[in-house]
Every structure is written in C-alpha cells, then in structure tokens.
Design a protein around this motif. Structure first.
Motif, PDB file in Angstrom:
ATOM      1  N   ASP A 170     -12.862  65.565  -3.392  1.00  0.00           N
ATOM      2  CA  ASP A 170     -12.066  64.444  -2.883  1.00  0.00           C
ATOM      3  C   ASP A 170     -12.637  63.879  -1.587  1.00  0.00           C
ATOM      4  OD1 ASP A 170     -10.295  64.643  -4.975  1.00  0.00           O
ATOM      5  OD2 ASP A 170      -8.912  65.955  -3.882  1.00  0.00           O
ATOM      6  N   VAL A 171     -13.664  64.543  -1.058  1.00  0.00           N
ATOM      7  CA  VAL A 171     -14.308  64.135   0.190  1.00  0.00           C
ATOM      8  C   VAL A 171     -15.728  63.689  -0.118  1.00  0.00           C
ATOM      9  CG1 VAL A 171     -15.101  64.941   2.456  1.00  0.00           C
ATOM     10  CG2 VAL A 171     -12.900  65.720   1.544  1.00  0.00           C
ATOM     11  N   VAL A 172     -16.222  62.716   0.626  1.00  0.00           N
ATOM     12  CA  VAL A 172     -17.629  62.318   0.519  1.00  0.00           C
ATOM     13  C   VAL A 172     -18.193  62.186   1.929  1.00  0.00           C
ATOM     14  CG1 VAL A 172     -17.036  59.847   0.383  1.00  0.00           C
ATOM     15  CG2 VAL A 172     -19.266  60.640  -0.434  1.00  0.00           C
ATOM     16  N   VAL A 173     -19.355  62.786   2.142  1.00  0.00           N
ATOM     17  CA  VAL A 173     -20.042  62.697   3.431  1.00  0.00           C
ATOM     18  C   VAL A 173     -21.046  61.558   3.351  1.00  0.00           C
ATOM     19  CG1 VAL A 173     -21.465  63.898   5.131  1.00  0.00           C
ATOM     20  CG2 VAL A 173     -19.737  65.162   3.834  1.00  0.00           C
ATOM     21  N   VAL A 174     -20.985  60.658   4.322  1.00  0.00           N
ATOM     22  CA  VAL A 174     -21.733  59.406   4.244  1.00  0.00           C
ATOM     23  C   VAL A 174     -22.769  59.317   5.358  1.00  0.00           C
ATOM     24  CG1 VAL A 174     -21.566  56.887   4.227  1.00  0.00           C
ATOM     25  CG2 VAL A 174     -19.713  58.275   3.252  1.00  0.00           C
ATOM     26  N   GLY A 218     -11.573  56.030  -3.830  1.00  0.00           N
ATOM     27  CA  GLY A 218     -10.531  57.033  -3.933  1.00  0.00           C
ATOM     28  C   GLY A 218     -10.817  58.310  -3.152  1.00  0.00           C
ATOM     29  N   LYS A 219     -11.870  58.323  -2.342  1.00  0.00           N
ATOM     30  CA  LYS A 219     -12.260  59.529  -1.610  1.00  0.00           C
ATOM     31  C   LYS A 219     -12.025  59.358  -0.103  1.00  0.00           C
ATOM     32  CE  LYS A 219     -15.901  60.917  -4.870  1.00  0.00           C
ATOM     33  NZ  LYS A 219     -15.377  62.248  -5.244  1.00  0.00           N
ATOM     34  N   LYS A 220     -11.946  60.481   0.564  1.00  0.00           N
ATOM     35  CA  LYS A 220     -11.912  60.505   2.021  1.00  0.00           C
ATOM     36  C   LYS A 220     -13.353  60.590   2.520  1.00  0.00           C
ATOM     37  CE  LYS A 220      -7.436  62.837   1.967  1.00  0.00           C
ATOM     38  NZ  LYS A 220      -6.684  64.083   2.273  1.00  0.00           N
ATOM     39  N   ALA A 221     -13.758  59.619   3.299  1.00  0.00           N
ATOM     40  CA  ALA A 221     -15.154  59.513   3.713  1.00  0.00           C
ATOM     41  C   ALA A 221     -15.342  60.009   5.137  1.00  0.00           C
ATOM     42  CB  ALA A 221     -15.629  58.071   3.590  1.00  0.00           C
ATOM     43  N   ILE A 222     -16.415  60.777   5.344  1.00  0.00           N
ATOM     44  CA  ILE A 222     -16.801  61.232   6.681  1.00  0.00           C
ATOM     45  C   ILE A 222     -18.194  60.681   6.968  1.00  0.00           C
ATOM     46  CG2 ILE A 222     -17.265  63.195   8.188  1.00  0.00           C
ATOM     47  CD1 ILE A 222     -15.460  64.882   6.352  1.00  0.00           C
ATOM     48  N   ILE A 223     -18.285  59.746   7.891  1.00  0.00           N
ATOM     49  CA  ILE A 223     -19.572  59.188   8.308  1.00  0.00           C
ATOM     50  C   ILE A 223     -20.168  60.111   9.359  1.00  0.00           C
ATOM     51  CG2 ILE A 223     -20.771  57.139   9.172  1.00  0.00           C
ATOM     52  CD1 ILE A 223     -18.129  55.586   8.667  1.00  0.00           C
ATOM     53  N   ILE A 224     -21.456  60.450   9.212  1.00  0.00           N
ATOM     54  CA  ILE A 224     -22.081  61.339  10.180  1.00  0.00           C
ATOM     55  C   ILE A 224     -23.393  60.749  10.684  1.00  0.00           C
ATOM     56  CG2 ILE A 224     -23.200  62.694   8.336  1.00  0.00           C
ATOM     57  CD1 ILE A 224     -22.928  65.152  10.231  1.00  0.00           C
ATOM     58  N   ASP A 225     -23.608  60.868  11.991  1.00  0.00           N
ATOM     59  CA  ASP A 225     -24.861  60.449  12.624  1.00  0.00           C
ATOM     60  C   ASP A 225     -25.077  61.357  13.827  1.00  0.00           C
ATOM     61  OD1 ASP A 225     -27.184  59.051  13.005  1.00  0.00           O
ATOM     62  OD2 ASP A 225     -26.234  57.084  13.192  1.00  0.00           O
ATOM     63  N   ASP A 226     -26.261  61.274  14.432  1.00  0.00           N
ATOM     64  CA  ASP A 226     -26.509  62.130  15.596  1.00  0.00           C
ATOM     65  C   ASP A 226     -26.106  61.460  16.900  1.00  0.00           C
ATOM     66  OD1 ASP A 226     -28.663  60.342  15.260  1.00  0.00           O
ATOM     67  OD2 ASP A 226     -29.986  61.604  16.477  1.00  0.00           O
ATOM     68  N   ILE A 227     -26.343  60.157  17.026  1.00  0.00           N
ATOM     69  CA  ILE A 227     -26.047  59.442  18.271  1.00  0.00           C
ATOM     70  C   ILE A 227     -25.097  58.284  17.994  1.00  0.00           C
ATOM     71  CG2 ILE A 227     -27.022  58.118  20.185  1.00  0.00           C
ATOM     72  CD1 ILE A 227     -29.658  59.622  19.738  1.00  0.00           C
ATOM     73  N   LEU A 228     -23.997  58.246  18.723  1.00  0.00           N
ATOM     74  CA  LEU A 228     -23.068  57.123  18.664  1.00  0.00           C
ATOM     75  C   LEU A 228     -23.284  56.333  19.954  1.00  0.00           C
ATOM     76  CD1 LEU A 228     -19.256  57.383  17.823  1.00  0.00           C
ATOM     77  CD2 LEU A 228     -20.344  55.496  19.010  1.00  0.00           C
ATOM     78  N   ASN A 229     -23.937  55.186  19.829  1.00  0.00           N
ATOM     79  CA  ASN A 229     -24.323  54.424  21.016  1.00  0.00           C
ATOM     80  C   ASN A 229     -23.422  53.196  21.182  1.00  0.00           C
ATOM     81  OD1 ASN A 229     -25.752  53.549  23.262  1.00  0.00           O
ATOM     82  ND2 ASN A 229     -27.417  52.680  22.072  1.00  0.00           N
ATOM     83  N   GLU A 242     -14.564  50.853   3.373  1.00  0.00           N
ATOM     84  CA  GLU A 242     -13.221  50.346   3.069  1.00  0.00           C
ATOM     85  C   GLU A 242     -13.277  49.386   1.892  1.00  0.00           C
ATOM     86  OE1 GLU A 242      -9.586  49.073   5.893  1.00  0.00           O
ATOM     87  OE2 GLU A 242     -11.300  47.704   5.972  1.00  0.00           O
ATOM     88  N   ARG A 243     -14.273  48.491   1.894  1.00  0.00           N
ATOM     89  CA  ARG A 243     -14.435  47.571   0.754  1.00  0.00           C
ATOM     90  C   ARG A 243     -14.771  48.322  -0.529  1.00  0.00           C
ATOM     91  NH1 ARG A 243     -17.422  44.360   4.604  1.00  0.00           N
ATOM     92  NH2 ARG A 243     -19.395  44.968   3.590  1.00  0.00           N
ATOM     93  N   GLY A 244     -15.441  49.470  -0.373  1.00  0.00           N
ATOM     94  CA  GLY A 244     -15.814  50.268  -1.536  1.00  0.00           C
ATOM     95  C   GLY A 244     -14.698  51.144  -2.064  1.00  0.00           C
ATOM     96  N   GLY A 245     -13.546  51.148  -1.399  1.00  0.00           N
ATOM     97  CA  GLY A 245     -12.392  51.864  -1.921  1.00  0.00           C
ATOM     98  C   GLY A 245     -12.133  53.225  -1.325  1.00  0.00           C
ATOM     99  N   ALA A 246     -12.794  53.575  -0.230  1.00  0.00           N
ATOM    100  CA  ALA A 246     -12.492  54.843   0.435  1.00  0.00           C
ATOM    101  C   ALA A 246     -11.060  54.807   0.967  1.00  0.00           C
ATOM    102  CB  ALA A 246     -13.474  55.090   1.578  1.00  0.00           C
ATOM    103  N   THR A 247     -10.340  55.916   0.790  1.00  0.00           N
ATOM    104  CA  THR A 247      -8.920  55.935   1.172  1.00  0.00           C
ATOM    105  C   THR A 247      -8.722  56.230   2.652  1.00  0.00           C
ATOM    106  OG1 THR A 247      -8.763  58.274   0.555  1.00  0.00           O
ATOM    107  CG2 THR A 247      -8.214  56.639  -1.139  1.00  0.00           C
ATOM    108  N   ASP A 248      -9.531  57.102   3.201  1.00  0.00           N
ATOM    109  CA  ASP A 248      -9.463  57.475   4.615  1.00  0.00           C
ATOM    110  C   ASP A 248     -10.891  57.555   5.138  1.00  0.00           C
ATOM    111  OD1 ASP A 248      -6.465  58.306   4.985  1.00  0.00           O
ATOM    112  OD2 ASP A 248      -7.123  59.342   3.166  1.00  0.00           O
TER     113      ASP A 248
END
Length: 324
Positions: A170-174, A218-229, A242-248
């Motif tokens: 139910d989770v996807v890592v992006v 329909g999945k809960k998405a977790i976006i991951i990166d090393d640096i948030l600038n 969100e446009r692709g249908g991720a729920t959270d």
C-alpha cells in the motif's frame, strides 16, 4: 560515561554552524564539549582560540559546511590548523552535512570539481579522518587520501515509517529524479514496498513536464532525496503524485537546507509531513509540517567506534529511537 573516555584522550569541539547537534552528540557519547571561541574581525577574518590543552589528544571537530558555507568551511580549516599547531595527536572532522559535495564531476566545459578541491584543502590542513552523513555522491570518499566514513540515514528513516505502519504494497517509495533510484530502492527494501520514479520529458529543469514510472494510484507515497534545498523538487513531485492518484504524500531528506522561499513552496504543496535529520541548522524559516529526527546517536556511536578501533559496519543497519 565521561570518566570512561577521560583516560583515552578524546575531546569533542563544536564550531558555530550547528551547535545543537554537537551538544546532542556530546550528551549521547558522554564526552563534554571542549572550550573554544570563534569570532570574526570587522573585515570578516575568522579568529579561533582553543581554551584548553589538546596536546596528545584525539580531537573530533563537529562542523556542518552549510550556509554560510564558505565561512563555515574556513572556520573548520582554521580550527584544524590550530589543533595541529597545538600538538594534537589526531584531528578528525565530523561533517554532518558536507557542502560542495554536489560539485563532484565536470558537467559542462571548464567547470571545476570543487568537491575534490575541498577534500584537498582538508587533507592539506592536516585532517586524519572524516566522518560524514549521506554524501550527495559516494564517490567523494575517493577524493580523499585519508579514511572517510559515510554514514547512512535510510535505516533511521525506515524505522520511523515502520513505527507509523507505512509498509507493504500500500506504500510506494518515490525517487523525485532518476539519479536517486538507489536511495529510493534502499528505503523501499526496508519497508517491503515498491518504488516509483519521476522522470521528465526533457530534463529536471522542466519539472512541470514530469511523469511517473511505476504505480502510485491508491497508494501512500514517500518521496525521498538526500538534500532538500529550495523545496521545488519535492513540491513538483508531490503535485505529479497527486495527479497520479496517490492518496497520501510524505517526504524525507537527509539534509534540510530550506533555502530562500522553500518554506512557502513546501507549505503550498500536497505534502503532509516532511522528515529531515538535524545535520543542518537552517537559517531560514522551516515549514510547519517538518519533523526532525536526530542523527546524534548514530554519529556518537560512530565516533566512539572509531576511537576504540571497532568496525562501523553495525551502524549501517542502525536502529534508534532518538528524535530531535
């Protein structure tokens, strides 16, 4: 615990970039921070004064080379020189965030490789060892002719999400760009989740043209990166998800710089929560939906292991309940 290490001649010093994490590292390690003063003259020159003896000691200097990166880098170099001239046994630098690591190759004609230049400067100044956290490019380790230990934060993040129940199909890592696939796959393996990638019709400067490789509907998405600038990469990726249908939508990064208007950009995005470590003490406003996980336990354990000549390999599957 301080008495345990008193006869082993180990001393920790904090410079000015991130006193908060240095104090946490010292507390966890049971080693008090040494006394040092740093000030700038009216023309910007930096003056360091070590206010206790370091002769024969193994010194660990804690300093992120984040904004203002050049001031913090020079302060670190000057402190290294001061320790060497005061007859320290070894000088080890702990750099939770390693500035200039993104300039690790020549991407266009006549560009410098500044990460290599910084490595040369640190070695020439007299550093014996570098301990850092999630280098932007792991090949930067090879720019040094001294030991470099690069700690990973993915296990720390994985434990946090497992505790929240964000695991399984139910989770996807992006990965918000194709260069971050390895990092996304590492977190996904911990969470037993699939991965997805956001790619771009031209290049990642045209983020509005991004599209998703993988299934997020329909999945809960977790976006991951090393640096948030600037926050733009995360914000645009979240809109695409969100446009692709991720729920959270959640986001996680090793280093939260939050430069410029990043807080406004991220607060206007569909991201519910952003996780970063305390490797950087941001000088800008931080978004309200940011939560810090402290890397102090991980770094303190590494310092102690290095000093006791123990392997660091157990830390690469690290577990901690420490939070900032």
């Amino acid at each position: 615990m301080a008495e345990l290490y008193a006869d082993k001649q180990i001393k920790l010093f904090s410079l000015t970039s991130n006193r908060d994490i240095a104090e946490k590292i010292a507390q966890v390690a049971g080693i008090p921070l040494g006394k040092v003063s740093s000030r700038q003259f009216s023309d910007g020159e930096i003056m360091i004064n070590i206010e206790e003896t370091v002769r024969g000691d193994d010194i660990y200097i804690i300093q992120s080379t984040s904004f203002p990166v050049n001031d913090n880098l020079w302060e670190l170099l000057i402190m290294i020189d001061a320790c060497k001239r005061a007859s320290a046994n070894t000088v080890n630098v702990v750099i939770p965030y390693f500035g200039y690591s993104r300039q690790d190759r020549i991407a266009a004609s006549r560009e410098p490789i500044t990460a290599k230049l910084v490595a040369n400067m640190l070695v020439k100044a007299g550093v014996d060892r570098v301990l850092t956290l999630d280098l932007h490019a792991v090949q930067v380790q090879g720019f040094f002719d001294i030991p470099v230990d690069n700690l990973f934060t993915v296990p720390l993040f994985a434990e946090y999400y497992i505790d929240l129940g964000l695991v399984g199909e139910d989770v996807v890592v992006v990965s918000p760009k194709n260069s971050g696939i390895k990092r996304a796959r590492s977190l996904a393996e911990h969470l037993n989740a699939p991965i997805a990638i956001i790619d771009y019709a031209q290049d990642d400067s045209h983020r509005e043209e991004g599209y998703i490789i993988g299934e997020v509907k329909g999945k809960k998405a977790i976006i991951i990166d090393d640096i948030l600038n600037t926050g733009r990469t995360f914000a645009e990726a979240a809109k695409i998800l969100e446009r692709g249908g991720a729920t959270d939508i959640f986001a996680v990064a090793s280093h939260g710089l939050f430069a410029g208007s990043a807080a406004d950009i991220l607060e206007a995005s569909p991201i519910q929560e952003i996780i970063v470590t305390d490797s950087v003490l941001s000088k800008e406003r931080v978004p309200e939906n940011v939560k810090y996980l402290s890397a102090s336990q991980l770094i303190a354990d590494a310092i102690i292991r290095i000093h006791e000549r123990k392997p660091l390999s157990p830390l690469f599957s690290y577990h901690s309940d420490q939070e900032g």
